[in-house]
Design an enzyme around this catalytic site. Structure first.
Site, PDB file in Angstrom:
ATOM      1  N   HIS A 175     102.913 -36.005  18.905  1.00  0.00           N
ATOM      2  CA  HIS A 175     102.407 -37.232  19.837  1.00  0.00           C
ATOM      3  C   HIS A 175     101.209 -37.927  19.402  1.00  0.00           C
ATOM      4  O   HIS A 175     100.871 -38.991  19.944  1.00  0.00           O
ATOM      5  CB  HIS A 175     102.387 -36.759  21.365  1.00  0.00           C
ATOM      6  CG  HIS A 175     103.780 -35.923  21.629  1.00  0.00           C
ATOM      7  ND1 HIS A 175     104.998 -36.672  21.752  1.00  0.00           N
ATOM      8  CD2 HIS A 175     104.091 -34.796  22.278  1.00  0.00           C
ATOM      9  CE1 HIS A 175     105.481 -35.901  22.249  1.00  0.00           C
ATOM     10  NE2 HIS A 175     105.282 -34.727  22.490  1.00  0.00           N
ATOM     11  N   ASP A 181     111.202 -31.037  17.322  1.00  0.00           N
ATOM     12  CA  ASP A 181     110.810 -30.748  18.643  1.00  0.00           C
ATOM     13  C   ASP A 181     111.667 -31.568  19.528  1.00  0.00           C
ATOM     14  O   ASP A 181     112.063 -32.464  19.345  1.00  0.00           O
ATOM     15  CB  ASP A 181     109.387 -31.372  18.417  1.00  0.00           C
ATOM     16  CG  ASP A 181     108.668 -30.922  19.767  1.00  0.00           C
ATOM     17  OD1 ASP A 181     107.788 -30.052  19.804  1.00  0.00           O
ATOM     18  OD2 ASP A 181     108.817 -31.781  20.909  1.00  0.00           O
ATOM     19  N   HIS A 236     110.903 -33.225  22.194  1.00  0.00           N
ATOM     20  CA  HIS A 236     110.151 -34.405  22.417  1.00  0.00           C
ATOM     21  C   HIS A 236     110.344 -35.759  21.208  1.00  0.00           C
ATOM     22  O   HIS A 236     110.171 -34.970  19.988  1.00  0.00           O
ATOM     23  CB  HIS A 236     108.613 -34.403  22.948  1.00  0.00           C
ATOM     24  CG  HIS A 236     108.363 -33.270  23.995  1.00  0.00           C
ATOM     25  ND1 HIS A 236     108.412 -31.997  23.860  1.00  0.00           N
ATOM     26  CD2 HIS A 236     109.020 -33.545  25.488  1.00  0.00           C
ATOM     27  CE1 HIS A 236     108.152 -31.493  25.287  1.00  0.00           C
ATOM     28  NE2 HIS A 236     108.718 -32.532  26.103  1.00  0.00           N
ATOM     29  N   ASP A 253     110.682 -26.364  21.120  1.00  0.00           N
ATOM     30  CA  ASP A 253     110.998 -26.577  22.520  1.00  0.00           C
ATOM     31  C   ASP A 253     112.315 -26.906  22.917  1.00  0.00           C
ATOM     32  O   ASP A 253     112.612 -27.191  23.985  1.00  0.00           O
ATOM     33  CB  ASP A 253     109.661 -27.267  23.174  1.00  0.00           C
ATOM     34  CG  ASP A 253     109.592 -28.668  22.607  1.00  0.00           C
ATOM     35  OD1 ASP A 253     110.292 -28.819  21.558  1.00  0.00           O
ATOM     36  OD2 ASP A 253     108.497 -29.205  22.956  1.00  0.00           O
TER      37      ASP A 253
HETATM   38  N1  Q9C Z   1     105.516 -34.972  34.012  1.00  0.00           N
HETATM   39  C1  Q9C Z   1     104.716 -31.136  22.599  1.00  0.00           C
HETATM   40  O1  Q9C Z   1     105.839 -30.498  22.952  1.00  0.00           O
HETATM   41  N2  Q9C Z   1     104.652 -33.258  29.632  1.00  0.00           N
HETATM   42  N3  Q9C Z   1     104.235 -31.760  23.889  1.00  0.00           N
HETATM   43  C2  Q9C Z   1     104.219 -33.966  30.604  1.00  0.00           C
HETATM   44  C3  Q9C Z   1     104.686 -34.821  32.802  1.00  0.00           C
HETATM   45  C4  Q9C Z   1     104.026 -33.321  28.229  1.00  0.00           C
HETATM   46  C5  Q9C Z   1     105.043 -31.851  24.972  1.00  0.00           C
HETATM   47  C6  Q9C Z   1     104.868 -33.797  31.775  1.00  0.00           C
HETATM   48  C7  Q9C Z   1     104.850 -32.642  27.433  1.00  0.00           C
HETATM   49  C8  Q9C Z   1     104.178 -32.691  25.974  1.00  0.00           C
HETATM   50  C9  Q9C Z   1     104.195 -31.095  21.519  1.00  0.00           C
HETATM   51 ZN    ZN Z   2     107.535 -30.870  22.395  1.00  0.00          ZN
END
Ligand code: Q9C
Ligand code: ZN
Length: 651
Positions: A156, A196, A198, A289
């Protein structure tokens, strides 16, 4: 060494590889990366135990001793600055010199989903530097492949911004280092695969206009509502300028995606494109994940699913692949998934496991949309997916789901589980009353024969009924007596052997089997008949001494899907037969090639001597020779020598 790969490691008959793995697999783990933690000890999913549990799992399983273990090393600023701004690098560096948490907390509070403490800077430098280290060694050929077990994650992180638990973009730094700092290593094209759950927004931006990097990300998107929200992860984001077509997003429109969905994206997007791109090395943003049980992801990829995805990627760039940990927040899931992957990197045993049957309907829609958007750049995506294929799907019941990280979704998943079980039962009740034959008659397969069925008149006895020359007994044939639609020949890397004492059809002497495991040292000639799946079942029934008027098939559509993932499946209902194991040999066009042979446990019995190996009877051997000669594979003498050779070698 890279050259001595899989083939030489196969060959034992009990399903295990013989001897030690020859692949040099690097692993990086450094306890200092555990020092990055929340400043005041509150719980956070991206926690130090993530990499500890992975490391402990690998140690406990005894795989670390078989790998080259490296300590972490810190990235150099000039390498970080290949993808990050000077300001960003300096910001992360300065975190360590700040005396008080409140200063770091202030910085963190201005960022999206970031916490910082006194160990964050060192960990970030180690994470990026460790991926660079492994990538360099793999590119040099000092390692065949490797896994950097790092945190904080990276994908990210953008040029000038930390976000989503990521400080430096570890994989992007490594890619840029190889391309720009090490021209001597000859790495000109890099495939980055980001599985991943995301979207890898940072990596996408860093190589947006760069045709040297093909970035592929598969992630939950849900119309831009899933983290990192917005349009960046949509499939119309294909790159720009010289990089146009070198950015591929597969945006899931729903949660709960599992092995079948991911493997469909692999088979129908990633793998064909990667073949065309032909990378010099593969970097894998390996977040876990999307794993089943992950508290943030809401998907269902199993360790088996990850291992198959990885295995498929190892076909490129002579297996040069570097895995870097990204997300993954269920400690048990990430440990198991990591172990499954390292076992694949080591190539030390055949992949074991199984998957749910079909992708979701929404998955096929997304895959079709991606193929259409990208086919101008990648001709292998141009062909429309067959209806037969996309018809194999799991319907998604209507349900209200919005965001991800919630217990309500777990609850929804429970209900969905129960609903889908009900669906399956209802479906089975329906199809039994209308007969399984109607359904399976619509699907074609290539049946690959290596025994007497290589001779067409003998095979036709299983279709039309009757008795060919040399047979002691007539066959009833299939309920569908239409002849094969096509016939062709192929060779496959399997071991042909002859066993058992006698058969009803041929009398005293062994009949043909193949060892269901690939063995690159052996070549088995097979005659392929294009028949329907209904007819294939009738062949299976007859080969196993069962009646063809059964209420249920031996091998249904779910089995057809499963065998393509697993390689082979033993058939419960034919467990007393001799040919109760269906083996997937690959595809011709869109049509799966299947053969039938004995189970792995029967192979063991042949090996141990519990079942006799035995040369074929004369009439049987003659039938095989006739098939091979008429098929244009051999002269009569050569065919006889081929049979004699297979009959004389121990297993
Ligand atoms: N409602 C990685 O898996 N979530 N990052 C925020 C806000 C952030 C995930 C939720 C998730 C980041 C590397
Ligand atoms: Zn992730």
């Amino acid at each position: 060494m890279a050259g001595e790969s899989s083939g030489s490691n196969f060959g034992d008959c009990n399903g295990e590889f013989v001897g030690k793995s020859h692949r040099k697999v690097g692993l990086v783990y450094d306890e200092a990366m555990c020092k990055h933690d929340t400043p005041d000890g509150e719980d956070h999913p991206e926690c130090p135990d993530r990499i500890r549990v992975i490391w402990e799992k690998l140690q406990f399983a005894g795989v670390t001793q078989r790998c080259v273990v490296l300590g972490g090393s810190k990235a150099e600023d000039k390498h970080l600055q290949l993808v990050h701004t000077k300001d960003h690098v300096n910001l992360v560096k300065s975190l360590s010199t700040k005396q008080k948490d409140y200063r770091r907390n202030r910085i963190a509070s201005q960022l999206n989903s970031i916490y910082l403490n006194g160990g964050s800077s060192e960990a970030a430098y180690l994470a990026a530097g460790s991926v660079v280290e492994v990538a360099e060694k793999v590119a040099e050929g000092e390692l065949d492949c490797g896994f950097a077990i790092v945190r904080p994650p990276g994908h990210h992180a953008e040029a000038d911004e930390a976000m989503g638990f990521c400080l430096f973009n570890n994989v992007a730094v490594a890619a840029s280092y190889l391309l720009n700092e090490r021209p001597d290593l000859g790495i000109k094209k890099i495939l980055i695969v980001d599985w991943d759950v995301h979207h890898g927004n940072g990596t996408q931006k860093m190589f947006w206009k760069d045709p040297r990097v093909l970035f592929f990300s598969v992630h939950r998107h849900e119309s831009g509502s899933f983290y990192p929200a917005g349009d960046d992860g949509y499939y119309n984001m294909v790159g720009e300028g010289p990089g146009e077509g070198f950015n591929i997003n597969v945006p899931w429109e729903q949660g709960r995606c599992g092995d079948a969905d991911y493997l469909a994206a692999w088979d129908h997007i990633l793998i064909p494109v990667a073949k065309e791109f032909n990378p010099d090395i593969v970097l894998l943003s390996a977040g876990f994940d999307a794993a089943i049980g992950d508290p943030l992801g809401g998907c269902r990829v199993t360790p088996y699913g990850y291992s198959v995805m990885l295995k498929k990627l190892m076909e490129f760039s002579q297996g040069k692949i570097v895995m870097a940990l990204e997300g993954g927040y269920n400690l048990d899931s990430i440990a198991k998934s990591s172990l499954a992957c390292v076992q694949v990197l080591l190539e030390d045993k055949p992949i074991q496991g199984s998957s749910e049957a079909y992708p979701f309907e929404t998955t096929w829609r997304v895959i079709q949309a991606v193929r259409k958007r990208l086919c101008a750049y990648w001709p292998s995506l141009a062909e429309e997916l067959s209806l037969k294929l996309i018809d194999q799907k799991t319907p998604t019941p209507i349900i209200v789901t919005s965001s991800s990280d919630s217990e309500t979704e777990d609850y929804a998943n429970e209900i969905l589980d129960q609903m889908s079980k009900l669906n399956i039962e209802n479906h089975q009740v329906d199809t039994v009353s209308t007969s399984w034959r109607t359904d399976l008659a619509k699907v074609d397969v290539w049946y690959a024969s290596f025994g007497s069925n290589m001779w067409k008149p003998r095979f036709l006895c299983y279709i039309e009924g009757g008795q060919a020359e040399g047979m002691k007994k007539a066959c009833v044939g299939s309920m569908d007596k239409s002849p094969p639609k096509e016939i062709m020949w192929e060779t496959f890397p399997h071991r042909l052997f002859f066993g058992r004492e006698s058969t009803v059809t041929w009398g005293v002497g062994g009949v043909a089997f193949t060892n269901p495991l690939t063995n690159l040292n052996d070549q088995t000639h097979m005659c392929l008949y294009r028949i329907t799946l209904e007819q294939f079942n009738d062949v299976l029934f007859q080969e196993n001494g069962l009646k063809v008027d059964s209420d249920s098939p031996l091998f249904d559509l779910a089995a057809l899907q499963l065998v393509q993932n697993k390689g082979s499946i033993p058939l419960e209902a034919a467990s007393d037969g001799w040919y109760g194991n269906v083996v997937f040999l690959g595809k011709q066009g869109d049509i799966p090639v299947l053969t039938m042979t004995c189970t792995l446990s029967a192979v063991e019995k042949f090996t141990s001597g519990e079942f006799p190996l035995r040369a074929p009877a004369k009439a049987y051997a003659n039938t095989l020779v006739r098939g091979l000669v008429e098929g244009g594979r051999f002269s009569e003498e050569e065919a006889q020598a081929y049979i004699d050779n297979a009959a004389s070698k121990p297993l």
